[in-house]
Write an enzyme that holds these catalytic residues in place. Structure first.
Site, PDB file in Angstrom:
ATOM      1  N   SER A  53       0.566  -0.617   0.234  1.00  0.00           N
ATOM      2  CA  SER A  53      -0.291   0.197   0.245  1.00  0.00           C
ATOM      3  C   SER A  53       0.910   1.380  -0.129  1.00  0.00           C
ATOM      4  O   SER A  53       0.218   2.113   0.004  1.00  0.00           O
ATOM      5  CB  SER A  53      -1.519   0.271   1.414  1.00  0.00           C
ATOM      6  OG  SER A  53      -0.439   0.035   2.584  1.00  0.00           O
TER       7      SER A  53
ATOM      8  N   THR B  99      -2.552   3.804   3.488  1.00  0.00           N
ATOM      9  CA  THR B  99      -1.784   4.336   4.311  1.00  0.00           C
ATOM     10  C   THR B  99      -1.389   4.852   5.196  1.00  0.00           C
ATOM     11  O   THR B  99      -1.804   4.391   6.115  1.00  0.00           O
ATOM     12  CB  THR B  99      -2.692   5.883   3.630  1.00  0.00           C
ATOM     13  OG1 THR B  99      -3.486   5.619   1.930  1.00  0.00           O
ATOM     14  CG2 THR B  99      -1.744   6.906   3.689  1.00  0.00           C
TER      15      THR B  99
ATOM     16  N   ARG C 293      -6.526   9.268 -11.158  1.00  0.00           N
ATOM     17  CA  ARG C 293      -6.348   9.145  -9.331  1.00  0.00           C
ATOM     18  C   ARG C 293      -6.110   9.572  -8.412  1.00  0.00           C
ATOM     19  O   ARG C 293      -5.315   9.512  -8.383  1.00  0.00           O
ATOM     20  CB  ARG C 293      -7.540   8.253  -9.403  1.00  0.00           C
ATOM     21  CG  ARG C 293      -9.030   8.286  -8.109  1.00  0.00           C
ATOM     22  CD  ARG C 293      -7.432   7.713  -6.749  1.00  0.00           C
ATOM     23  NE  ARG C 293      -8.597   7.674  -5.879  1.00  0.00           N
ATOM     24  CZ  ARG C 293      -7.793   8.008  -3.975  1.00  0.00           C
ATOM     25  NH1 ARG C 293      -6.618   7.110  -4.041  1.00  0.00           N
ATOM     26  NH2 ARG C 293      -8.483   7.297  -3.126  1.00  0.00           N
TER      27      ARG C 293
ATOM     28  N   THR D 156      -6.926   8.066   6.686  1.00  0.00           N
ATOM     29  CA  THR D 156      -6.654   6.996   5.792  1.00  0.00           C
ATOM     30  C   THR D 156      -7.753   6.272   5.260  1.00  0.00           C
ATOM     31  O   THR D 156      -8.920   6.915   5.829  1.00  0.00           O
ATOM     32  CB  THR D 156      -6.028   5.876   6.603  1.00  0.00           C
ATOM     33  OG1 THR D 156      -5.867   4.317   5.491  1.00  0.00           O
ATOM     34  CG2 THR D 156      -6.818   5.274   7.963  1.00  0.00           C
TER      35      THR D 156
HETATM   36  N1  ASP Z   1      -6.399   7.273   1.788  1.00  0.00           N
HETATM   37  C1  ASP Z   1      -5.636   6.727   0.128  1.00  0.00           C
HETATM   38  C2  ASP Z   1      -6.441   7.215  -0.671  1.00  0.00           C
HETATM   39  O1  ASP Z   1      -7.766   7.195  -1.303  1.00  0.00           O
HETATM   40  C3  ASP Z   1      -5.542   4.862   1.086  1.00  0.00           C
HETATM   41  C4  ASP Z   1      -5.741   5.015   1.773  1.00  0.00           C
HETATM   42  O2  ASP Z   1      -5.736   5.627   2.401  1.00  0.00           O
HETATM   43  O3  ASP Z   1      -5.231   3.080   2.032  1.00  0.00           O
HETATM   44  O4  ASP Z   1      -5.772   7.336  -1.777  1.00  0.00           O
END
Ligand code: ASP
Length: 338
Positions: free
Chosen positions: A95, A197, A225, A248
């Site tokens: 991730s 994240t 995106r 996150t």
């Molecule tokens: N917040 C992040 C995003 O939307 C993804 C994540 O937290 O894993 O890109």
């Protein structure tokens, strides 16, 4: 628990967040979240000591590194950068950094930002081929007149600063993507299982706060995106007078509510970090009847070192390193039904 394997079930249990030996009093408060009203301060949050580092998910190696930097008396900014770099370099983590799951076309694209005690900010969005996105974000902050560099421009800037280009798509992530392609038919995946994240907040021995956020974003996203993580006020906000917050989860929802800025502003008005996180989740839940299908989690810290964390669903974890203890805990959450 692996960060990517979260939220399969929700339970009725709730947990206090433990920071060192200190239990932070944070009762579940779904009424607050439902009405989205500004709650009265009732729950008191117990003060921790500084230095302190707090991060989203089970990232003990990252918080341990950040703690070491803080212990040496270095700045919270150095701690954030070096802490985040640990996970960015971990090819098994799918991730963040190398090994991150790709977009739906098979490209690993990274988003990151960093913010310092002066309120300066730097970010990269949609950057490819460079694993230490957090460090490039810091260079954007320190070495350019800009705050965000995107895509090819970010990559070129990184190379000009001596960062090495490498293939970020590992065999494991490529396999996962190929498997996803067979069943997904390129439909966007909006569920609660593919976000995580690293958002990290730290206070150094001088009492100064910094924060950072680094991610490969939503897995199998559309090309181009950008999520909340690199966007000031959404995925991260730091005000050294007040505190800091980071997010996150489904970035689109965090972006629409400018969640991290909201939390810091609520703390400025006197709210505890815990209540402020609950209020920010409440804004999202209040606007989304389908909140059962996605996850958002926030963590926050104030100038005194008090912390808070809250998520929509069970399964969110927070790692806190304070008082020589590096611990993951499960915060309270909104959706008790599962
Ligand atoms: N917040 C992040 C995003 O939307 C993804 C994540 O937290 O894993 O890109």
């Amino acid at each position: 628990m692996k960060r990517r394997k979260f939220i399969q079930n929700t339970s009725l249990s709730s947990f206090g967040i433990v920071a060192g030996a200190t239990v932070i009093g944070c009762k579940e408060n779904s009424d607050t979240a439902k009405t989205s009203s500004v709650p009265k301060e009732k729950d008191t949050v117990v003060k921790t000591t500084i230095p302190i580092v707090i991060a989203t998910w089970n990232v003990h190696d990252s918080t341990a590194k950040a703690w070491k930097v803080l212990e040496q008396g270095k700045s919270s900014l150095d701690a954030i950068e070096q802490g985040c770099m640990v996970e960015e370099a971990n090819a098994e983590g799918q991730s963040v950094g190398i090994g991150g799951l790709p977009d739906r076309d098979g490209n690993v694209t990274l988003d990151a930002c960093i913010m310092n005690k002066e309120g300066n900010y730097g970010a990269v969005v949609y950057m490819q081929n460079i694993k230490h996105a957090i460090s490039v974000a810091r260079k954007v902050m320190e070495d350019t007149p800009h705050v965000i560099l995107a895509g090819k421009g970010a990559e070129q800037f990184a190379v000009s600063k001596g960062f090495k280009k490498e293939n970020l798509l590992t065999d494991a992530s490529k396999k996962a993507w190929e498997k996803w392609k067979k069943t997904s038919q390129y439909k966007p995946v909006i569920n609660i299982e593919n976000h995580d994240t690293i958002g990290m907040l730290a206070i150094d021995k001088n009492g100064d706060i910094s924060g950072g956020c680094t991610t490969s974003g939503l897995s199998y996203k559309m090309a181009g995106r950008v999520g909340d993580s690199p966007i000031i006020g959404s995925g991260l906000f730091v005000d050294n007078e007040v505190g800091a917050a980071t997010a996150t989860g489904l970035g689109e929802e965090v972006l629409k509510t400018v969640g991290s800025f909201l939390i810091v502003e609520l703390m400025r008005q006197g709210m505890s970090p815990q209540k402020a996180c609950e209020e920010a989740i409440g804004r999202i839940v209040g606007k989304n009847q389908n909140y059962e299908h996605f996850q958002v989690g926030y963590i926050a810290i104030n100038k005194k070192g008090e912390t808070g964390a809250y998520s929509i669903h069970d399964g969110f974890y927070v790692t806190t390193y304070v008082n020589d203890k590096n611990e993951s805990t499960k915060p309270v959450f909104f959706n008790k039904k599962g």
